[in-house]
Design a protein around this motif. Structure first.
Motif, mmCIF file in Angstrom:
data_model
loop_
_atom_site.group_PDB
_atom_site.id
_atom_site.type_symbol
_atom_site.label_atom_id
_atom_site.label_comp_id
_atom_site.label_asym_id
_atom_site.label_seq_id
_atom_site.Cartn_x
_atom_site.Cartn_y
_atom_site.Cartn_z
ATOM 1 N N GLN A 1 0.803 -1.223 0.000
ATOM 2 C CA GLN A 1 0.000 0.000 0.000
ATOM 3 C C GLN A 1 0.839 1.277 0.000
ATOM 4 O OE1 GLN A 1 -2.910 -0.396 3.164
ATOM 5 N NE2 GLN A 1 -4.238 -1.581 1.831
ATOM 6 N N SER A 2 2.000 1.219 -0.605
ATOM 7 C CA SER A 2 2.829 2.418 -0.674
ATOM 8 C C SER A 2 2.518 3.199 -1.942
ATOM 9 C CB SER A 2 4.308 2.043 -0.634
ATOM 10 O OG SER A 2 4.662 1.329 -1.800
ATOM 11 N N SER A 3 2.854 4.454 -1.904
ATOM 12 C CA SER A 3 2.775 5.292 -3.092
ATOM 13 C C SER A 3 4.190 5.422 -3.613
ATOM 14 C CB SER A 3 2.229 6.678 -2.735
ATOM 15 O OG SER A 3 0.909 6.577 -2.280
ATOM 16 N N SER A 4 4.331 5.329 -4.896
ATOM 17 C CA SER A 4 5.684 5.432 -5.452
ATOM 18 C C SER A 4 5.635 6.163 -6.781
ATOM 19 C CB SER A 4 6.290 4.037 -5.615
ATOM 20 O OG SER A 4 5.561 3.297 -6.564
ATOM 21 N N LEU A 5 6.756 6.234 -7.375
ATOM 22 C CA LEU A 5 6.872 6.880 -8.677
ATOM 23 C C LEU A 5 6.027 6.142 -9.694
ATOM 24 C CD1 LEU A 5 10.742 7.278 -8.579
ATOM 25 C CD2 LEU A 5 9.033 9.013 -8.031
ATOM 26 N N ASN A 6 5.826 6.767 -10.846
ATOM 27 C CA ASN A 6 5.018 6.097 -11.861
ATOM 28 C C ASN A 6 5.782 4.982 -12.575
ATOM 29 O OD1 ASN A 6 6.705 7.723 -13.425
ATOM 30 N ND2 ASN A 6 5.112 8.118 -14.936
ATOM 31 N N ARG A 7 7.050 4.794 -12.221
ATOM 32 C CA ARG A 7 7.837 3.707 -12.797
ATOM 33 C C ARG A 7 8.661 3.053 -11.680
ATOM 34 N NH1 ARG A 7 12.357 3.685 -17.446
ATOM 35 N NH2 ARG A 7 12.152 1.476 -17.897
ATOM 36 N N PRO A 8 7.991 2.340 -10.762
ATOM 37 C CA PRO A 8 8.712 1.778 -9.610
ATOM 38 C C PRO A 8 9.600 0.598 -9.985
ATOM 39 C CG PRO A 8 6.452 1.031 -9.601
ATOM 40 C CD PRO A 8 6.573 2.036 -10.723
ATOM 41 N N THR A 9 10.567 0.357 -9.128
ATOM 42 C CA THR A 9 11.397 -0.833 -9.246
ATOM 43 C C THR A 9 10.894 -1.844 -8.223
ATOM 44 O OG1 THR A 9 13.322 0.414 -9.985
ATOM 45 C CG2 THR A 9 13.738 -1.754 -9.027
ATOM 46 N N LEU A 10 10.508 -3.007 -8.689
ATOM 47 C CA LEU A 10 10.060 -4.093 -7.830
ATOM 48 C C LEU A 10 11.288 -4.880 -7.396
ATOM 49 C CD1 LEU A 10 7.060 -5.307 -10.033
ATOM 50 C CD2 LEU A 10 7.067 -3.542 -8.262
ATOM 51 N N GLN A 11 11.390 -5.168 -6.103
ATOM 52 C CA GLN A 11 12.543 -5.908 -5.590
ATOM 53 C C GLN A 11 12.069 -7.030 -4.689
ATOM 54 O OE1 GLN A 11 14.641 -2.516 -3.830
ATOM 55 N NE2 GLN A 11 16.217 -2.805 -5.399
ATOM 56 N N TRP A 12 12.847 -8.128 -4.649
ATOM 57 C CA TRP A 12 12.524 -9.282 -3.827
ATOM 58 C C TRP A 12 13.800 -9.975 -3.410
ATOM 59 C CZ3 TRP A 12 11.484 -8.381 -8.877
ATOM 60 C CH2 TRP A 12 12.195 -9.127 -9.812
ATOM 61 N N LEU A 13 13.682 -10.857 -2.423
ATOM 62 C CA LEU A 13 14.837 -11.596 -1.925
ATOM 63 C C LEU A 13 15.043 -12.861 -2.751
ATOM 64 C CD1 LEU A 13 14.205 -11.272 1.919
ATOM 65 C CD2 LEU A 13 15.546 -9.781 0.420
ATOM 66 N N SER A 14 16.275 -13.189 -3.008
ATOM 67 C CA SER A 14 16.626 -14.378 -3.776
ATOM 68 C C SER A 14 16.240 -15.652 -3.024
ATOM 69 C CB SER A 14 18.136 -14.382 -4.046
ATOM 70 O OG SER A 14 18.524 -15.609 -4.617
ATOM 71 N N VAL A 15 15.822 -16.658 -3.770
ATOM 72 C CA VAL A 15 15.562 -17.970 -3.163
ATOM 73 C C VAL A 15 16.772 -18.888 -3.339
ATOM 74 C CG1 VAL A 15 13.075 -17.793 -3.475
ATOM 75 C CG2 VAL A 15 14.450 -18.949 -5.220
ATOM 76 N N GLY A 16 17.801 -18.400 -4.005
ATOM 77 C CA GLY A 16 19.024 -19.178 -4.203
ATOM 78 C C GLY A 16 18.927 -20.120 -5.392
ATOM 79 N N GLY A 17 20.004 -20.831 -5.609
ATOM 80 C CA GLY A 17 20.041 -21.775 -6.726
ATOM 81 C C GLY A 17 19.985 -21.077 -8.065
#
Length: 128
Positions: A61-77
């Motif tokens: 539910q955040s507000s961000s720029l009109n072109r956000p960068t999506l980030q996530w944690l690696s699951v490895g492998g």
């Protein structure tokens, strides 16, 4: 396991557990004299899907720029990541769906004043 068959394929009588295996083959002539074995061919059985990745940003539910960068944690492998972004919470008509080998993705420009939802799943060679 050693098995002799009169065919060019073989299926084990029961499922093999996850793991690394090797196989080789050889032919027999009409007098049942064996030829040399082929090169050993390694293979892996992997029936376990990778764990789900953890989204890192943007925050729920955040507000961000009109072109956000999506980030996530690696699951490895050797996981790849499929990302979907939609303006419907049920993902019935994704704005885009993309598969990447990294842990972030910058979106294209998004419309202002619209709520967007994103989800991610990890994929590997066995779970596409």
């Amino acid at each position: 396991m050693m098995q002799t068959v009169a065919a060019t394929e073989f299926t084990p009588p029961s499922s093999l557990p996850d793991g690394t295996y090797a196989m080789r083959v050889r032919a027999y002539n009409a007098d049942f004299n064996p030829g040399k074995f082929s090169k050993t061919i390694p293979f892996t059985i992997d029936t376990t899907p990778p764990p789900p990745p953890t989204p890192a940003s943007p925050a729920h539910q955040s507000s961000s720029l009109n072109r956000p960068t999506l980030q996530w944690l690696s699951v490895g492998g050797d996981a790849q990541y499929q990302i979907e972004l939609d303006n419907n919470a049920d993902f019935s008509s994704p704005e885009f769906s993309e598969t990447v080998n990294k842990t972030s993705l910058r979106t294209r420009s998004l419309a202002k004043g619209i709520s967007y939802y994103w989800r991610i799943r990890a994929k590997d060679k066995a779970w596409n």
